[in-house]
Design an enzyme around this catalytic site. Structure first.
Site, PDB file in Angstrom:
ATOM      1  N   GLY A  49      -4.397 -43.258  23.941  1.00 38.18           N
ATOM      2  CA  GLY A  49      -3.339 -42.608  24.699  1.00 38.18           C
ATOM      3  C   GLY A  49      -3.868 -42.133  26.034  1.00 38.18           C
ATOM      4  O   GLY A  49      -4.095 -42.934  26.928  1.00 38.18           O
ATOM      5  N   LYS A  50      -4.095 -40.844  26.156  1.00 39.58           N
ATOM      6  CA  LYS A  50      -4.563 -40.227  27.402  1.00 39.58           C
ATOM      7  C   LYS A  50      -3.625 -40.583  28.552  1.00 39.58           C
ATOM      8  O   LYS A  50      -4.047 -41.039  29.599  1.00 39.58           O
ATOM      9  CB  LYS A  50      -6.001 -40.622  27.705  1.00 39.58           C
ATOM     10  CG  LYS A  50      -6.981 -40.138  26.658  1.00 39.58           C
ATOM     11  CD  LYS A  50      -8.379 -40.621  26.919  1.00 39.58           C
ATOM     12  CE  LYS A  50      -9.120 -39.526  27.647  1.00 39.58           C
ATOM     13  NZ  LYS A  50     -10.544 -39.798  27.772  1.00 39.58           N
ATOM     14  N   HIS A  51      -2.333 -40.360  28.317  1.00 37.91           N
ATOM     15  CA  HIS A  51      -1.325 -40.616  29.330  1.00 37.91           C
ATOM     16  C   HIS A  51      -0.040 -39.870  28.986  1.00 37.91           C
ATOM     17  O   HIS A  51       0.104 -39.322  27.904  1.00 37.91           O
ATOM     18  CB  HIS A  51      -1.040 -42.123  29.466  1.00 37.91           C
ATOM     19  CG  HIS A  51      -0.442 -42.749  28.243  1.00 37.91           C
ATOM     20  ND1 HIS A  51      -1.207 -43.392  27.294  1.00 37.91           N
ATOM     21  CD2 HIS A  51       0.835 -42.805  27.799  1.00 37.91           C
ATOM     22  CE1 HIS A  51      -0.421 -43.830  26.340  1.00 37.91           C
ATOM     23  NE2 HIS A  51       0.824 -43.482  26.604  1.00 37.91           N
ATOM     24  N   ALA A  52       0.875 -39.882  29.938  1.00 37.34           N
ATOM     25  CA  ALA A  52       2.234 -39.386  29.746  1.00 37.34           C
ATOM     26  C   ALA A  52       3.179 -40.494  30.186  1.00 37.34           C
ATOM     27  O   ALA A  52       2.742 -41.506  30.750  1.00 37.34           O
ATOM     28  CB  ALA A  52       2.465 -38.115  30.566  1.00 37.34           C
ATOM     29  N   ARG A  97      -0.136 -37.136  26.000  1.00 39.47           N
ATOM     30  CA  ARG A  97      -0.510 -37.325  24.605  1.00 39.47           C
ATOM     31  C   ARG A  97      -1.842 -38.032  24.473  1.00 39.47           C
ATOM     32  O   ARG A  97      -2.169 -38.908  25.270  1.00 39.47           O
ATOM     33  CB  ARG A  97       0.585 -38.064  23.840  1.00 39.47           C
ATOM     34  CG  ARG A  97       0.678 -39.551  24.024  1.00 39.47           C
ATOM     35  CD  ARG A  97       1.654 -40.159  25.001  1.00 39.47           C
ATOM     36  NE  ARG A  97       2.712 -39.410  25.572  1.00 39.47           N
ATOM     37  CZ  ARG A  97       4.004 -39.601  25.357  1.00 39.47           C
ATOM     38  NH1 ARG A  97       4.406 -40.572  24.586  1.00 39.47           N
ATOM     39  NH2 ARG A  97       4.907 -38.888  25.959  1.00 39.47           N
TER      40      ARG A  97
END
Length: 137
Positions: A49-52, A97
């Site tokens: 993830g490590k993104h929105a 997230r």
């Protein structure tokens, strides 16, 4: 639970043969499913993830094993443990997230309201924070 995140429970059906969960568009989820993907084989120390997303709606369900989901709405952080195939989290709005702490048998299913669109992703945390600040009334 953070604004923009809701726990969701699905109706399971079980008998001597085993258990089944059915998920239907616009009935069990507040949107029509346009894309499905799943993550499996992730190392226990992997972080995914490590993104929105700007506009995406998605529901995450751990259909096997377990994992933790870090959720950040720009004001609060929460870590949610997913470890049941009949429950998940519905994420909508501007939420950062990260998926982590995968058990060896983890299969994380994502039910998404739109096809893949790289323009909808925010990969830079500072850009995410700027967008959150812009949304303040």
């Amino acid at each position: 639970m953070l604004t923009g995140v809701e726990r969701i429970a699905f109706t399971g059906h079980a008998d001597a043969r085993g258990a089944l969960v059915a998920i239907e568009n616009n009935r069990d989820l507040p949107y029509a499913i346009q894309r499905i993907y799943y993550i499996y084989g992730a190392a226990g120390d992997a972080v995914r993830g490590k993104h929105a997303h700007k506009d995406l709606k998605q529901t995450l369900v751990c259909v096997a094993g377990s994992c933790d989901i870090l959720l950040d709405n720009g004001h609060e952080l929460e870590i949610v443990r997913l470890d049941r195939p009949d429950a998940g989290i519905y994420i909508h709005g501007l939420i950062w997230r990260e998926m982590m702490h995968f058990s060896p048998d983890c299969v994380l299913l994502a039910l998404v309201d739109r096809p893949y669109d790289p323009q909808d992703y925010i990969h830079d945390y500072n850009e995410f924070r700027s967008l959150v600040e812009e949304e303040k009334p």
